[in-house]
Design an enzyme around this catalytic site. Structure first.
Site, mmCIF file in Angstrom:
data_model
loop_
_atom_site.group_PDB
_atom_site.id
_atom_site.type_symbol
_atom_site.label_atom_id
_atom_site.label_comp_id
_atom_site.label_asym_id
_atom_site.label_seq_id
_atom_site.Cartn_x
_atom_site.Cartn_y
_atom_site.Cartn_z
ATOM 1 N N SER A 30 0.835 -1.153 0.273
ATOM 2 C CA SER A 30 0.006 0.077 0.087
ATOM 3 C C SER A 30 0.915 1.206 0.144
ATOM 4 C CB SER A 30 -0.822 -0.127 1.411
ATOM 5 O OG SER A 30 -1.562 1.320 1.239
ATOM 6 N N TYR A 51 -2.231 -0.868 9.665
ATOM 7 C CA TYR A 51 -2.114 -1.185 8.337
ATOM 8 C C TYR A 51 -0.684 -0.739 7.857
ATOM 9 C CZ TYR A 51 -4.008 -1.204 3.718
ATOM 10 O OH TYR A 51 -4.248 -1.311 2.376
#
Length: 250
Positions: free
Chosen positions: A141, A154
Site C-alpha cells: 500500500s 495497517y
C-alpha cells in the site's frame, strides 16, 4: 493477450476488490487460477464469472493467517494443476483508529492477516515457484511509503510486506524467482468503501492521500499492474515496490 497461457496462478483475497480483478485478469490472459478467500459464497461467484468468460479457475476457502489453511490451498493448487508459476498475495484487511485507542488484539489480528498471511503463503509457494522460475507479486500500500493518519497497524503491516518483498527478491534471485510488490492508493474497492473514519479525525490529514486530480480508480487499475509484474514483460523487474497512486507522491 495470452501472456499466461500454460501457467498456473494462485490469488489470495480473490472474492472481491483487487484480488477478484487480478484473478479475472490472469484467467482472461490464459492462466489457470486457484482463487483463495474466506468469503466462500462470493468466491464461488467469482469462479462462475471466470468460467463464463472461458477461463479456468478453482475455488479454495483459505484463511491466510492460519498455517493449516494455507497448506491446504497449496495442496489443492498442486493436486489440481500440477504446478505453480505465479503467486499474487492480495488478501488483507483494513481498519482505522486513533493509535492511542487501538486494542492490542485488533493490532495482532490485522498483522496476522496482512503480514503474517503474506509470509505464510510465500513460504508454502516458494519451493513450487522455484521449480518453474516463477514469481510473486505482493499487494502492499502507499501507506507503506507515506504517512497515513489513523492507520498505524495497517501501515506497519504493509511496510512489512515491502521489506519482505525486497528480502525474498534477493534471497531467491539465484534460483530464478522474482518477487515484487504494488503499492496502491485511491482505489475504489469494497474494503475501502467500508472504511470508517475515526471520530474526531482530521479530514485535512486524510485528504493528503487523494491524487492531485481527485481521481479514484477501480481495482482493474491495480490488476493490470500486477499482471505486468507477473508476466515475462517484467522479466528484468525484481524487488520493486511499484506505486499505483495516481500521483499522490509525485
Amino acid at each position: 493477450m495470452n501472456r499466461f497461457q500454460g501457467t498456473v496462478a494462485l490469488v489470495t483475497g480473490a472474492a472481491s476488490g483487487i484480488g477478484k480483478a487480478t484473478a479475472q485478469r490472469l484467467a482472461v490472459e490464459g492462466a489457470k487460477v486457484v482463487c483463495g478467500d474466506v468469503q466462500a459464497a462470493a468466491l464461488e461467484d467469482v469462479i462462475g464469472e471466470i468460467k463464463s468468460q472461458g477461463g479456468t479457475a478453482t475455488a479454495c476457502h483459505c484463511d491466510v493467517s492460519d498455517p493449516k489453511s494455507v497448506s491446504s490451498i497449496m495442496t489443492t493448487a498442486i493436486a489440481e494443476y500440477g504446478r505453480l508459476d505465479v503467486l499474487c498475495n492480495v488478501a488483507g484487511i483494513l481498519e482505522a483508529a486513533h493509535t492511542h485507542d487501538y486494542p492490542l488484539d485488533r493490532w495482532e489480528r490485522l498483522l496476522a492477516v496482512n503480514l503474517t498471511g503474506t509470509f505464510l503463503v510465500c513460504q508454502e509457494a516458494i519451493p513450487h515457484l522455484i521449480e518453474n522460475k516463477g514469481n510473486i507479486v505482493n499487494v502492499a500500500s502507499l501507506a507503506a511509503l507515506r504517512g497515513h493518519p489513523y492507520l498505524a497497524a495497517y501501515a506497519a503491516s504493509k511496510g512489512g510486506i515491502v521489506g519482505l518483498t525486497r528480502a525474498l527478491a534477493i534471497e531467491y534471485i539465484q534460483a530464478g524467482l522474482r518477487v515484487n510488490a504494488v503499492c496502491p492508493a485511491a482505489i475504489d474497492t469494497p474494503m475501502t468503501s467500508e472504511f470508517e473514519i475515526p471520530e474526531g479525525a482530521s479530514l485535512e490529514l486524510l485528504m493528503r492521500n487523494i491524487p492531485p486530480d481527485g481521481a479514484v480508480r477501480g481495482p482493474d487499475t491495480v490488476a493490470s499492474v500486477i499482471a505486468f509484474l507477473a508476466s515475462s514483460d517484467a522479466a528484468h523487474v525484481n524487488g520493486v515496490a511499484l506505486r499505483v497512486d495516481g500521483g499522490v507522491m509525485s
